[in-house]
Design a protein around this motif. Structure first.
Motif, short mmCIF file in Angstrom:
data_model
loop_
_atom_site.label_atom_id
_atom_site.label_comp_id
_atom_site.label_asym_id
_atom_site.label_seq_id
_atom_site.Cartn_x
_atom_site.Cartn_y
_atom_site.Cartn_z
N THR A 3 1.23 -25.45 0.37
CA THR A 3 1.81 -25.89 -0.89
C THR A 3 2.40 -24.71 -1.64
O THR A 3 1.74 -23.68 -1.80
CB THR A 3 0.72 -26.53 -1.78
OG1 THR A 3 -0.04 -27.38 -0.94
CG2 THR A 3 1.32 -27.32 -2.91
N GLU A 136 9.26 -32.26 -2.50
CA GLU A 136 7.90 -32.24 -3.04
C GLU A 136 7.75 -31.25 -4.21
O GLU A 136 6.65 -30.98 -4.66
CB GLU A 136 6.91 -31.89 -1.90
CG GLU A 136 6.86 -30.43 -1.46
CD GLU A 136 8.10 -29.92 -0.71
OE1 GLU A 136 9.11 -30.65 -0.62
OE2 GLU A 136 8.07 -28.79 -0.24
N CYS A 138 7.32 -29.44 -7.70
CA CYS A 138 6.54 -29.96 -8.85
C CYS A 138 7.45 -30.28 -10.03
O CYS A 138 7.09 -31.06 -10.91
CB CYS A 138 5.43 -29.00 -9.24
SG CYS A 138 5.98 -27.34 -9.63
N LYS A 140 11.67 -31.27 -10.67
CA LYS A 140 13.02 -31.45 -10.14
C LYS A 140 13.94 -31.74 -11.33
O LYS A 140 13.64 -32.63 -12.13
CB LYS A 140 13.08 -32.65 -9.19
CG LYS A 140 12.10 -32.57 -8.04
CD LYS A 140 12.27 -33.77 -7.14
CE LYS A 140 10.96 -34.26 -6.61
NZ LYS A 140 11.08 -35.43 -5.74
#
Ligand code: DC
Length: 216
Positions: A3, A136, A138, A140
């Motif tokens: 991540t 993915e 966090c 956008k």
């Protein structure tokens, strides 16, 4: 993939992406990546070598045999500093052809993901960042502004005739939005910010707040 903390910013030319992404990155303490600079650097070398920008196999071969470095304030390809050259009119006109090539896009996306993995996250800006490269992320954001405002900003930065610049911007938007691979559009879950009439500081502050809420 481990991540990583990514702020993904997309939007059309002249929406303020670079300025805002750079300032936001400083404020929240992440690195910044201008992915358009990668497409532009490849375009410079192809033009130097007289390669047809729409010839996918030649362009992919060129990319595979090149090394591209996009740093905080310089862009280097095959050891040539092209920081200034990538902003020329010739490159600006040619780059959207290069950006239609799926083989080129796939390789550049791969480099962008590796960059983020290596440094553990970042503020990344382009056209397909939130939609394809980092869905993915966090945070956008789709940054936009009216075509006339975007043309006015470009003319302020690099000069030129306002109407001509606006026509060129509109053409590039159409090409970027209509290509089959990674067309320019707001990603699912993206916050759309229209920067027309807003100060850079205002937009950066809004995004820093969103970052704290979404990525904290
Ligand atoms: O943001 P810029 O003007 O430097 O982008 C140059 C070109 O590259 C532009 O035509 C859009 C394209 N591009 C792209 O297709 N995908 C990206 N992630 C970044 C840029």
């Amino acid at each position: 993939m481990k991540t990583v903390r990514i702020v993904a910013i997309d939007g059309p030319a002249g929406a303020g992406k670079s300025t805002i992404a750079r300032m936001l990155a400083e404020r929240i303490g992440l690195m910044y990546l201008d992915t358009g600079a990668m497409y532009r650097a490849l375009t410079v070398v192809a033009q130097d070598r007289g390669i047809d920008l729409g010839d996918e196999s030649q362009m992919v071969a060129l990319l595979d045999s090149s090394s591209i470095f996009v740093g905080k304030s310089e862009v280097v390809i095959n050891e040539e500093d092209v920081t200034t050259r990538i902003r020329s009119q010739e490159v600006t006109l040619g780059v959207s052809t290069v950006a239609t090539l799926p083989g080129v896009r796939a390789r550049l996306r791969d480099l962008q993901r590796k960059w983020a993995e290596r440094i553990g996250g970042g503020v990344v800006e382009g056209r397909d960042i939130a939609t394809v490269v980092f869905p993915e992320a966090c945070l956008k954001v789709f940054l936009t502004a009216s075509p006339s405002e975007r043309a006015r900003r470009r003319v302020e930065q690099i000069g030129g005739d306002l109407l001509e610049v606006e026509a060129a911007i509109t053409l590039r938007d159409q090409r970027d939005m209509s290509r089959a691979d990674g067309p320019l559009k707001p990603a699912e879950g993206a916050v759309v910010i229209d920067t027309t009439g807003l100060s850079v500081e205002n937009v950066v502050a809004t995004m820093a707040d969103l970052y704290r809420k979404n990525c904290g």
